[in-house]
Write a protein that holds these residues in place. Structure first.
Motif, PDB file in Angstrom:
ATOM      1  N   THR A 140     -48.311 -20.343  14.588  1.00  0.00           N
ATOM      2  CA  THR A 140     -48.392 -21.720  15.088  1.00  0.00           C
ATOM      3  C   THR A 140     -47.692 -21.846  16.430  1.00  0.00           C
ATOM      4  O   THR A 140     -48.168 -22.570  17.321  1.00  0.00           O
ATOM      5  CB  THR A 140     -47.773 -22.697  14.075  1.00  0.00           C
ATOM      6  N   LYS A 142     -47.579 -19.622  18.658  1.00  0.00           N
ATOM      7  CA  LYS A 142     -48.521 -19.065  19.633  1.00  0.00           C
ATOM      8  C   LYS A 142     -49.576 -20.102  19.998  1.00  0.00           C
ATOM      9  O   LYS A 142     -49.903 -20.278  21.178  1.00  0.00           O
ATOM     10  CB  LYS A 142     -49.189 -17.815  19.053  1.00  0.00           C
ATOM     11  N   ARG A 143     -50.090 -20.782  18.992  1.00  0.00           N
ATOM     12  CA  ARG A 143     -51.101 -21.805  19.256  1.00  0.00           C
ATOM     13  C   ARG A 143     -50.539 -22.932  20.126  1.00  0.00           C
ATOM     14  O   ARG A 143     -51.214 -23.420  21.037  1.00  0.00           O
ATOM     15  CB  ARG A 143     -51.611 -22.371  17.927  1.00  0.00           C
ATOM     16  N   LEU A 144     -49.294 -23.329  19.873  1.00  0.00           N
ATOM     17  CA  LEU A 144     -48.706 -24.448  20.601  1.00  0.00           C
ATOM     18  C   LEU A 144     -48.367 -24.091  22.042  1.00  0.00           C
ATOM     19  O   LEU A 144     -48.462 -24.931  22.933  1.00  0.00           O
ATOM     20  CB  LEU A 144     -47.437 -24.930  19.896  1.00  0.00           C
ATOM     21  N   THR A 145     -47.943 -22.862  22.272  1.00  0.00           N
ATOM     22  CA  THR A 145     -47.424 -22.493  23.591  1.00  0.00           C
ATOM     23  C   THR A 145     -48.409 -21.717  24.449  1.00  0.00           C
ATOM     24  O   THR A 145     -48.162 -21.538  25.648  1.00  0.00           O
ATOM     25  CB  THR A 145     -46.149 -21.642  23.433  1.00  0.00           C
ATOM     26  N   GLU A 146     -49.514 -21.252  23.884  1.00  0.00           N
ATOM     27  CA  GLU A 146     -50.411 -20.379  24.642  1.00  0.00           C
ATOM     28  C   GLU A 146     -50.950 -21.018  25.914  1.00  0.00           C
ATOM     29  O   GLU A 146     -50.975 -20.352  26.962  1.00  0.00           O
ATOM     30  CB  GLU A 146     -51.564 -19.900  23.765  1.00  0.00           C
ATOM     31  N   PRO A 147     -51.369 -22.288  25.906  1.00  0.00           N
ATOM     32  CA  PRO A 147     -51.896 -22.848  27.162  1.00  0.00           C
ATOM     33  C   PRO A 147     -50.885 -22.812  28.303  1.00  0.00           C
ATOM     34  O   PRO A 147     -51.189 -22.342  29.399  1.00  0.00           O
ATOM     35  CB  PRO A 147     -52.271 -24.290  26.765  1.00  0.00           C
ATOM     36  N   LEU A 264     -51.191 -30.945  16.196  1.00  0.00           N
ATOM     37  CA  LEU A 264     -51.291 -29.699  16.943  1.00  0.00           C
ATOM     38  C   LEU A 264     -52.266 -29.829  18.106  1.00  0.00           C
ATOM     39  O   LEU A 264     -52.022 -29.293  19.194  1.00  0.00           O
ATOM     40  CB  LEU A 264     -51.711 -28.562  16.018  1.00  0.00           C
ATOM     41  N   SER A 265     -53.359 -30.551  17.907  1.00  0.00           N
ATOM     42  CA  SER A 265     -54.329 -30.740  18.991  1.00  0.00           C
ATOM     43  C   SER A 265     -53.732 -31.579  20.114  1.00  0.00           C
ATOM     44  O   SER A 265     -53.996 -31.328  21.296  1.00  0.00           O
ATOM     45  CB  SER A 265     -55.599 -31.405  18.457  1.00  0.00           C
ATOM     46  N   GLU A 268     -51.527 -29.265  22.071  1.00  0.00           N
ATOM     47  CA  GLU A 268     -52.345 -28.356  22.869  1.00  0.00           C
ATOM     48  C   GLU A 268     -52.945 -29.068  24.081  1.00  0.00           C
ATOM     49  O   GLU A 268     -52.981 -28.519  25.186  1.00  0.00           O
ATOM     50  CB  GLU A 268     -53.461 -27.777  22.012  1.00  0.00           C
ATOM     51  N   ALA A 271     -50.298 -29.473  26.663  1.00  0.00           N
ATOM     52  CA  ALA A 271     -49.933 -28.190  27.277  1.00  0.00           C
ATOM     53  C   ALA A 271     -51.009 -27.707  28.243  1.00  0.00           C
ATOM     54  O   ALA A 271     -50.701 -27.106  29.275  1.00  0.00           O
ATOM     55  CB  ALA A 271     -49.675 -27.142  26.197  1.00  0.00           C
ATOM     56  N   ARG A 272     -52.278 -27.960  27.907  1.00  0.00           N
ATOM     57  CA  ARG A 272     -53.364 -27.505  28.791  1.00  0.00           C
ATOM     58  C   ARG A 272     -53.328 -28.209  30.136  1.00  0.00           C
ATOM     59  O   ARG A 272     -53.844 -27.692  31.118  1.00  0.00           O
ATOM     60  CB  ARG A 272     -54.720 -27.738  28.119  1.00  0.00           C
TER      61      ARG A 272
END
Length: 491
Positions: A140, A142-147, A264-265, A268, A271-272
């Protein structure tokens, strides 16, 4: 390459390590001088254990030439997070601790049954070490910080390439992939450091308000004990109170299936929208004095990678903070309702948790400075007041029914005026009803029906109570050439 990038001299005056040469040029061509490697590591937020640093940089060296799936080296982030989590005291969970956590979470579920209409989850309570928390939540993270991580890693590699002198570029040749990997390795190390440090602060799987581990309900016994230090309260009371909070979070996220993805969306999406200003990185590389580790730390702590937020991001952040506050406010209100008559220390624990969630710990601040996002419910108290008000007006089931759909959730305006929420909602619902009625009439052809003929004739020839047509108006008769008021014909 040498075995330690922080001490790259091979006995000559000039370093032979390309990485060290690169760092030298990035630091304004001043060389590494007499910098204490431990102080440099401290300024970068890395551990000061020489053996640990040697292992970390050995891994970085090995990964410089290895290809990665994206701009961020997530393997390095994972390994560094595990290493940091285990660097302090992280004993394995004992059988007794597992039993105590399981019993506390089971009792918490029973207490929550009395204060909410949402059914129990049926999840089995877990007791985690800090390393286990890292393993269960890293996907999770990774999903939150990847952008934003991708933006930072790309900006780092771009700045390194642009700042590199021409002679250094020729020495590196076409090794652009190594530069890319270096940016990913740097960010991976920093992110792993932040997540590993955070593992020493959280007391449960949902402690930061976001369900990091899907369909899990867990406490960290070592951190629960740390949380209770200095409170002078019974250990069992502390564990039970935190268990109720964890069980309330789990019940909400399990029984409201859309909520986890919604949060979470939103993170994201925010972050994007982050774009890194490479000029700030170039300015940092040009102006910093490598012999002043405190200056490096100060520059990094000021968020050198983070640009000013755009108005669209401000709006997205406000919605995210409102959603986080609503979750935490609901959990706060239910935990208080479930424990106020059963735990003598409930009031003190509630205030302690509120202050802790409002301020955040050191690791949480480090994470927010790294990725530009604070996962703290700034308006927790207002949200708790709103949920308490809704319970008084609508009852337990009416309050919890608001979680049925994201469109029903209160807004930031409702947090400002909790008492006016119901009135505003009634006006909105009434407006929606009018629209629905008009739409239904349109679809059924109601607007195309001809007017009733009999009614129209009756309207054209009104009659008095006797059933006779009324007498024509005198003025109208005179206009038509009829007799005047005296009965005489008009001329």
């Amino acid at each position: 390459m040498t075995s330690n990038p922080l001490n790259p001299s091979n006995g000559d005056e000039e370093p032979k390590d390309p990485l060290a040469e690169m760092l030298k040029n990035l630091m304004g061509g001043q060389g590494m001088g007499n910098i204490d490697p431990a102080e440099l590591a401290k300024a970068a937020g890395l551990p000061d254990d020489p053996n640990l640093l040697a292992q970390m940089f050995s891994q970085v060296q090995a990964m410089m030439s290895a290809s990665t799936e994206g701009p961020v080296n997530w393997q390095l982030a994972h390994e560094n997070a595990r290493r940091v989590a285990a660097s302090g005291t992280d004993p394995s969970v004992t059988a007794q601790q597992s039993r105590e956590v399981d019993e506390a979470l089971r009792l918490a579920e029973l207490w929550l049954d009395q204060v909410t209409g949402l059914p129990a989850t049926g999840l089995i309570g877990r007791a985690w070490s800090r390393a286990e928390w890292v393993e269960e939540t890293l996907a999770t993270w990774k999903r939150l910080t990847e952008p934003v991580a991708n933006s930072i890693a790309n900006a780092l590699s771009a700045a390194m390439t642009e700042q590199m002198p021409e002679e250094m570029k020729s020495m590196m040749g076409g090794a652009s992939s190594m530069i890319q990997n270096m940016g990913g390795a740097i960010f991976g190390m920093q992110l792993g450091q932040a997540i590993g440090a955070l593992s020493a602060e959280v007391v449960s799987s949902t402690d930061i308000g976001v369900p990091l581990a899907d369909l899990q309900m867990a406490l960290l016994p070592a951190n629960v004990a740390k949380f209770g230090e200095g409170l002078s309260l019974p250990e069992n009371d502390i564990r039970l109170f935190l268990a109720v909070r964890e069980a309330a979070h789990a019940r909400l996220f399990v029984q409201v299936p859309w909520l986890r993805g919604h949060l979470l969306s939103a993170i994201e999406a925010y972050a994007r929208g982050i774009h890194i200003d490479t000029s700030k990185i170039e300015e940092l590389a040009r102006d910093l004095d490598p012999s002043n580790p405190e200056g490096i730390q100060e520059a990094l702590s000021q968020g050198v990678f983070m640009p000013q937020r755009t108005p669209a991001q401000d709006q997205a952040l406000e919605k995210l903070e409102t959603a986080l506050a609503l979750v935490e406010g609901w959990v706060d209100e239910l935990t208080w309702a479930a424990t106020e008559k059963l735990l003598p220390s409930a009031a003190a624990l509630r205030e302690t948790v509120r202050r802790r969630r409002a301020t955040g710990g050191p690791a949480e601040h480090a994470f927010s400075s790294l990725v530009g996002l604070e996962l703290r419910p700034r308006r927790l108290r207002e949200a708790a007041t709103l949920w308490a008000s809704l319970k008084e007006e609508r009852g337990i089931d009416g309050r919890d029914a608001i979680w049925q759909h994201p469109d029903l959730l209160p807004t930031a305006e409702d947090l400002d005026d909790p008492k006016g929420f119901s009135e505003r909602r009634q006006l909105a619902e009434a407006s929606d009803t009018d629209v629905d009625d008009a739409l239904q009439k349109l679809l059924s052809g109601g607007f195309d029906e001809p007017a009733d003929t009999g009614s129209a004739e009756a309207a054209e020839s009104p009659r008095d109570d006797s059933g006779e047509p009324p007498v024509a108006d005198d003025d109208a008769d005179r206009e038509d050439g009829g007799p005047d008021a005296g009965g005489n014909p008009k001329a």
